[in-house]
Motif scaffolding. Structure first.
Motif, mmCIF file in Angstrom:
data_model
loop_
_atom_site.group_PDB
_atom_site.id
_atom_site.type_symbol
_atom_site.label_atom_id
_atom_site.label_comp_id
_atom_site.label_asym_id
_atom_site.label_seq_id
_atom_site.Cartn_x
_atom_site.Cartn_y
_atom_site.Cartn_z
ATOM 1 N N GLU A 75 126.925 62.122 -79.016
ATOM 2 C CA GLU A 75 125.683 61.501 -79.528
ATOM 3 C C GLU A 75 124.465 62.008 -78.758
ATOM 4 O O GLU A 75 123.418 62.281 -79.338
ATOM 5 N N LYS A 113 133.336 53.750 -75.289
ATOM 6 C CA LYS A 113 131.915 54.130 -75.379
ATOM 7 C C LYS A 113 131.210 53.586 -74.145
ATOM 8 O O LYS A 113 131.387 52.412 -73.812
ATOM 9 N N CYS A 114 130.450 54.424 -73.469
ATOM 10 C CA CYS A 114 129.737 53.982 -72.263
ATOM 11 C C CYS A 114 128.237 54.117 -72.490
ATOM 12 O O CYS A 114 127.714 55.228 -72.577
ATOM 13 N N THR A 115 127.560 52.987 -72.595
ATOM 14 C CA THR A 115 126.099 53.048 -72.741
ATOM 15 C C THR A 115 125.480 52.319 -71.550
ATOM 16 O O THR A 115 126.131 51.500 -70.902
ATOM 17 N N TYR A 157 137.134 54.098 -81.074
ATOM 18 C CA TYR A 157 136.551 53.343 -79.961
ATOM 19 C C TYR A 157 137.349 52.075 -79.678
ATOM 20 O O TYR A 157 137.580 51.266 -80.572
ATOM 21 N N SER A 186 137.564 52.161 -85.860
ATOM 22 C CA SER A 186 136.091 52.127 -85.777
ATOM 23 C C SER A 186 135.495 53.209 -86.680
ATOM 24 O O SER A 186 134.323 53.524 -86.597
ATOM 25 N N ALA A 225 139.215 56.110 -77.242
ATOM 26 C CA ALA A 225 138.070 56.325 -76.351
ATOM 27 C C ALA A 225 137.351 55.026 -76.028
ATOM 28 O O ALA A 225 137.486 54.035 -76.745
ATOM 29 N N GLU A 269 121.773 57.070 -75.214
ATOM 30 C CA GLU A 269 122.940 57.288 -76.090
ATOM 31 C C GLU A 269 124.232 57.181 -75.282
ATOM 32 O O GLU A 269 125.288 56.876 -75.812
ATOM 33 N N VAL A 326 137.199 59.936 -83.228
ATOM 34 C CA VAL A 326 137.219 59.159 -81.990
ATOM 35 C C VAL A 326 137.386 57.684 -82.355
ATOM 36 O O VAL A 326 136.621 57.141 -83.147
ATOM 37 N N ASN A 337 130.980 59.198 -74.032
ATOM 38 C CA ASN A 337 132.289 58.623 -74.351
ATOM 39 C C ASN A 337 133.313 59.050 -73.313
ATOM 40 O O ASN A 337 133.177 60.119 -72.711
ATOM 41 N N GLU A 360 130.936 57.780 -88.566
ATOM 42 C CA GLU A 360 130.725 57.507 -87.145
ATOM 43 C C GLU A 360 131.976 57.892 -86.353
ATOM 44 O O GLU A 360 133.077 57.457 -86.689
ATOM 45 N N GLY A 361 131.799 58.735 -85.337
ATOM 46 C CA GLY A 361 132.945 59.074 -84.496
ATOM 47 C C GLY A 361 133.742 60.270 -84.980
ATOM 48 O O GLY A 361 134.776 60.604 -84.413
#
Length: 359
Positions: free
Chosen positions: A236, A175-177, A79, A55, A173, A206, A77, A209, A64-65
């Protein structure tokens, strides 16, 4: 008083334009070099095991990450997909960590990660990391950069040493949104007007993670529950929090001072400590006008004094999870040494702003 303040701000801006910007440029160059190698390794990993899809992508000149720990240390990281059949559980029993539990025992076979689920229905961070480490080890031997990369031994983390110059940790990881952890539910503090409801909503949107990395409780040993647990990370959300005014400039100056003067034996301080203290300073100075360019000197001094206090007390609470101590496991002697160094630095900057030319 105002003349002294203006003089300090003048020298800080000069320091920012010269030293901080050249640091940024050097780190950007290193990041490109590191990401080229990591991308190649992850391409090999993905060819062996399509569940680990890279990712790592570049957007607006940012990867990103990717987090910079220091000018030669990075964390990427990775994802992972499909967390769907698991419930997120953070009951506070493991500070800074959470577990992912099957929402329904019958859904075990529906999970993309079926062989990493423990008998009691938890998705094991350790098992996923162990599999990932095996894949990366094989990928390092196959990829086109194999002559310049080595796996870092004696750790369950996935760490690569590149050209004997950089160390990069690759962390699987999720990602938890759309949810906010219960362990951070106290934030924002009701009696503090910063950051205001709109920014709070943005920060919480945001999300956070869940990282597969070693998380040690107070005794320094890992229980089996901990090795299955995932570490909470808010990169983030934290970046969103310190937008506006001179906050980012202040952080940039702190990171540059750290790199040049506080890179000490035992590594007591990293960039993340600096970022955390900027967030706390925002709470102490909640008005936007407190972060005007002409306040840069005052804010920097405030943070350096807070840093000295944390080092002397040997405690630096995580901003969103204050029960978590960011100095945990650091040797006391290295914290004391850092406190003395920071004090020298703060006194020098405050009494003689022109000294920034040599710092």
């Amino acid at each position: 008083m105002i003349a002294a303040q203006a003089k300090l701000v003048y020298h800080l801006n000069k320091y920012y334009n010269e030293k901080c910007q050249s640091r940024k440029a050097a780190i950007s160059k290193s990041i490109r070099e590191v990401c080229k190698v990591v991308t190649d390794v992850l391409k090999e990993v993905e060819a062996q095991e399509p569940r680990f899809i890279s990712s790592l992508s570049e957007m607006d000149n940012r990867f990103e990450g990717l987090e910079v720990t220091s000018p030669t240390e990075f964390e990427v990281v990775l994802y992972l997909n499909q967390m769907g059949v698991f419930n997120f559980v953070d009951d506070g029993s493991l500070p800074g960590c959470a577990v992912l539990k099957l929402s329904d025992g019958r859904k075990r076979s529906m999970s993309l990660w079926v062989e990493f689920i423990t008998a009691s229905g938890y998705l094991s961070a350790r098992k996923i990391r162990s599999r990932f480490q095996t894949l990366v080890t094989q990928a390092v031997d196959k990829c086109s950069y194999r002559d310049v990369i080595k796996m870092v031994a004696d750790t369950s983390e996935v760490k690569l040493r590149i050209r004997d110059r950089y160390v990069v940790q690759i962390t699987p990881a999720f990602k938890c949104t759309g949810i906010w952890p219960r362990s951070a539910a106290h934030w924002p503090l009701p009696h503090i007007p910063w950051p205001g409801p709109n920014r709070v909503a943005e920060v919480k949107a945001e999300g956070f993670n869940l990282l597969s990395k070693e998380c040690y409780s107070l005794n320094g040993k890992q229980s089996s529950a901990e090795s299955d647990a995932w570490v909470l990370q808010f990169a983030e959300a934290e970046n969103r929090l310190i937008m506006g005014g001179c906050r980012k400039k202040c952080l940039s100056v702190l990171k540059t001072l750290r790199d040049r003067h506080l890179e000490l034996p035992g590594t007591p301080l990293n960039n993340y400590h600096m970022k955390t203290l900027v967030s706390y300073e925002c709470e102490k100075h909640p008005r936007e006008s407190d972060w005007d360019e002409n306040c840069l000197g005052d804010r920097l001094n405030g943070i350096l004094l807070q840093l000295i206090s944390c080092l002397q007390c040997r405690r630096c609470p995580h901003y969103f999870l204050p029960t978590l101590d960011l100095f945990q496991g650091k040797p006391h002697s290295s914290l004391e040494n850092a406190a003395k160094q920071t004090w020298r630095l703060a006194r020098e900057i405050l009494t003689n702003p022109k000294s920034l030319e040599k710092l």
